[in-house]
Write a protein that holds these residues in place. Structure first.
Motif, PDB file in Angstrom:
ATOM      1  N   ALA A 150       0.836  -1.201   0.000  1.00 45.56           N
ATOM      2  CA  ALA A 150       0.000   0.000   0.000  1.00 45.56           C
ATOM      3  C   ALA A 150       0.871   1.251   0.000  1.00 45.56           C
ATOM      4  N   PHE A 151       1.949   1.219   0.786  1.00 41.53           N
ATOM      5  CA  PHE A 151       2.864   2.369   0.828  1.00 41.53           C
ATOM      6  C   PHE A 151       3.551   2.559  -0.515  1.00 41.53           C
ATOM      7  N   ASP A 202       8.330   6.509 -11.086  1.00 44.02           N
ATOM      8  CA  ASP A 202       8.084   5.645  -9.943  1.00 44.02           C
ATOM      9  C   ASP A 202       9.330   5.679  -9.058  1.00 44.02           C
ATOM     10  N   LEU A 203       9.125   5.903  -7.763  1.00 48.17           N
ATOM     11  CA  LEU A 203      10.260   5.984  -6.854  1.00 48.17           C
ATOM     12  C   LEU A 203      10.379   4.781  -5.930  1.00 48.17           C
ATOM     13  N   SER A 204       9.480   3.809  -6.085  1.00 49.83           N
ATOM     14  CA  SER A 204       9.509   2.659  -5.189  1.00 49.83           C
ATOM     15  C   SER A 204       9.185   1.394  -5.973  1.00 49.83           C
ATOM     16  N   VAL A 252      16.277   3.052  -1.717  1.00 47.56           N
ATOM     17  CA  VAL A 252      16.804   4.180  -0.959  1.00 47.56           C
ATOM     18  C   VAL A 252      15.781   5.303  -0.907  1.00 47.56           C
ATOM     19  N   VAL A 253      15.152   5.607  -2.019  1.00 49.50           N
ATOM     20  CA  VAL A 253      14.140   6.665  -2.062  1.00 49.50           C
ATOM     21  C   VAL A 253      12.983   6.332  -1.135  1.00 49.50           C
ATOM     22  N   MET A 254      12.526   5.096  -1.195  1.00 49.82           N
ATOM     23  CA  MET A 254      11.416   4.685  -0.338  1.00 49.82           C
ATOM     24  C   MET A 254      11.780   4.814   1.133  1.00 49.82           C
ATOM     25  N   GLU A 255      12.999   4.451   1.487  1.00 49.65           N
ATOM     26  CA  GLU A 255      13.434   4.554   2.881  1.00 49.65           C
ATOM     27  C   GLU A 255      13.534   6.005   3.329  1.00 49.65           C
ATOM     28  N   THR A 287       1.257  10.113   0.245  1.00 48.92           N
ATOM     29  CA  THR A 287       1.624   8.707   0.428  1.00 48.92           C
ATOM     30  C   THR A 287       1.067   8.171   1.734  1.00 48.92           C
ATOM     31  N   GLU A 288       1.254   8.916   2.809  1.00 47.12           N
ATOM     32  CA  GLU A 288       0.804   8.477   4.132  1.00 47.12           C
ATOM     33  C   GLU A 288      -0.710   8.297   4.170  1.00 47.12           C
ATOM     34  N   ALA A 289      -1.449   9.291   3.689  1.00 50.58           N
ATOM     35  CA  ALA A 289      -2.911   9.244   3.759  1.00 50.58           C
ATOM     36  C   ALA A 289      -3.463   8.071   2.960  1.00 50.58           C
TER      37      ALA A 289
END
Length: 509
Positions: free
Chosen positions: A185-186, A201-203, A215-218, A315-317
């Motif tokens: 989901a994240f 796309d970063l993840s 790394v981007v996702m972290e 992203t969080e919401a």
């Protein structure tokens, strides 16, 4: 480090208690409607010297504050360190504060984490609504970036991510692999928003060996964690220079890393715009659109600050809402079947759900609303700040006080909702109530001029991800766990996370 902080707090309390005298709740002679009179703060529990009511909040402030409000009422005052905080726990008072008094209760108390790299000076989240730049940003977001027309134009950028999601679930289904729904989901939420912003796309959707994307996702996860951490220095001034939790130091480092990534993306786009061979597909994303504003209204430096806000909040919401919604549906197989049957009937068995389909899916809409009612992303919203003295219900909301709305408590108030603890999407099937800021019984994204500017995009993403995860798939829990046995406890970290991340196995229908 936490032990050191506790020790310092105890030491300060012991030193200051000698000089602290309990007194009645503060009153002030204030000018209300042209005449001066003395009014008191709303009722609330007495606090300790220096730290006030901080210890009353516990690990789950949304629940602790809700219990206190049952004693002191829906308009309550707390002292968090040296900050007076007014807590609202009813839709009527929320409407009065955020609508009737919104021209007085419009500010923000900027936490230390928001001040790194001068972010609070240019961020729409933290700028006062009277600031000219805030008005420019708000207009650009509302009328251009997140208008229906602009989102329709960028929807093809998001469809590719949804195809990757379905392919990944099919792969897991074929091999009986457990899906970490929380992580997926994240990841998909991050990709949906970054593909909309700048066609990237970063993840990675899976756990493949793509080091740069991991790394981007972290970095994004680390920033969300830092922003969500309660900072003692925000409440007790003596700690501001000490940074005892290291929050400012960590925030400075990670924001710097995020800005380096965004600077590189913007630089590459500027270079591509100067060439004659620029990919026409990039012309529809929001970065290209914003660069057209950069010479007149929006400096290029400000674009990266805006993007960081949108990436973190969006992203969080979306991720949290998707995980809670999937958890509720897996825990309630009959609700899952009803939502899936609606998709099968209105969309078809093998077709991919489109954004234009969302309005034709009343039960899916009801499912998401019910999930948000029970598990609002920000259970206490981002506090507003009173810029002048305001009177509410005969009590004083003093200048500089934070005004906090407990939307979690409102969403579970038995005087508003029948069977408030039960997951019942059917309560929203009449379509009369929505979460877009007009119905104060359900305002998880705020209301008035401070409502979340990216709500139109988040609304599409939440429904799309849930729809694609249940369309043509059933889900079962790990091991011998049966529906109804899933741990549904929450964990407060400014946002309301699921305490135990959801993991399940997709089953092809």
């Amino acid at each position: 480090m936490e032990i050191v902080i506790i020790f310092l707090l105890i030491l300060i309390i012991m030193l200051c208690t000698c000089f602290y005298v309990l007194s009645p709740r503060r009153s002030r002679k204030t000018n209300m409607n042209g005449c001066y009179r003395s009014i008191k703060l709303p009722p609330g529990p007495y606090g300790y010297p220096i730290i006030g009511n901080i210890l009353d909040l516990g690990q789950k402030p949304h629940r602790s504050i809700a219990e206190l409000s049952k004693i002191y009422g829906p308009l309550m005052s707390l002292k968090l360190g040296n900050i007076t905080t007014i807590v609202i726990s009813s839709p009527q008072l929320a409407k009065e504060a955020l609508q009737k008094h919104d021209r007085f209760i419009y500010g923000r108390a900027t936490p230390i984490v928001s001040q790194v790299h001068g972010h609070d000076k240019v961020s729409m989240i933290w700028l006062p609504t009277t600031d000219t730049q805030w008005c420019v940003l708000r207009r650009i977001c509302k009328n251009h970036m997140f208008s229906r027309q602009r989102l329709d134009e960028t929807q093809r950028l998001r469809q590719g991510n949804l195809r990757k999601l379905r392919d990944y679930m099919q792969e897991c289904c074929d091999f009986g692999r457990v899906v970490n729904v929380s992580r997926i989901a994240f990841s998909i939420s991050l990709n949906l928003i970054t593909s909309t912003l700048f066609s990237r796309d970063l993840s990675p959707i899976d756990s493949g060996p793509n080091a740069s994307q991991d790394v981007v996702m972290e970095i994004v996860k680390a920033l969300i964690e830092i922003v969500s951490t309660a900072n003692v220095a925000d409440y007790i001034p003596v700690f501001k220079l000490m940074d005892p939790q290291g929050i400012k130091r960590r925030a400075t480092a990670y924001v710097g890393k995020m800005f380096a990534i965004l600077d590189d993306i913007i630089s590459q786009r500027l270079q591509a715009r100067r060439s004659t061979s620029m990919d026409s597909a990039l012309a529809n994303d929001l970065l290209d659109f914003l660069l057209d504003f950069s010479d007149s209204e929006l400096p290029q430096n400000q674009i990266k600050h805006l993007f960081m806000d949108l990436i973190l909040a969006g992203t969080e919401a979306t991720a949290i809402t998707v995980e809670w919604t999937m958890a509720e549906l897996i825990n309630k197989p009959k609700k899952m079947a009803k939502a899936r049957n609606e998709l099968k009937t209105l969309i078809g068995h093998d077709k991919q759900v489109q954004e234009s389909d969302i309005s034709r899916l009343p039960y899916l809409n009801a499912v998401v609303k019910e999930s948000i009612r029970l598990h609002p992303v920000g259970p206490l919203l981002i506090p507003h700040k009173a810029e002048v003295d305001v009177e509410m219900c005969g009590y004083l909301v003093p200048k500089h006080a934070n005004v906090m709305v407990n939307v979690w408590a409102i969403g579970r108030d038995p005087s508003i909702w029948r069977d408030p603890e039960r997951f019942k999407p059917e309560r929203f099937l009449d379509g009369k109530m929505d979460f877009k800021g007009r119905d104060f019984e359900l305002i998880p994204f705020g209301s008035g001029r401070r409502i979340c500017p990216g709500l139109p995009l988040a609304n599409r993403m939440m429904h799309l991800v849930v729809a694609n995860m249940i369309h043509n798939f059933n889900w079962k829990l790990e091991g011998e766990m049966k529906p109804g046995e899933l741990d549904m406890n929450d964990k407060f970290a400014f946002s309301l996370h699921k305490a135990v991340p959801l993991k399940a196995i997709p089953i092809k229908l």
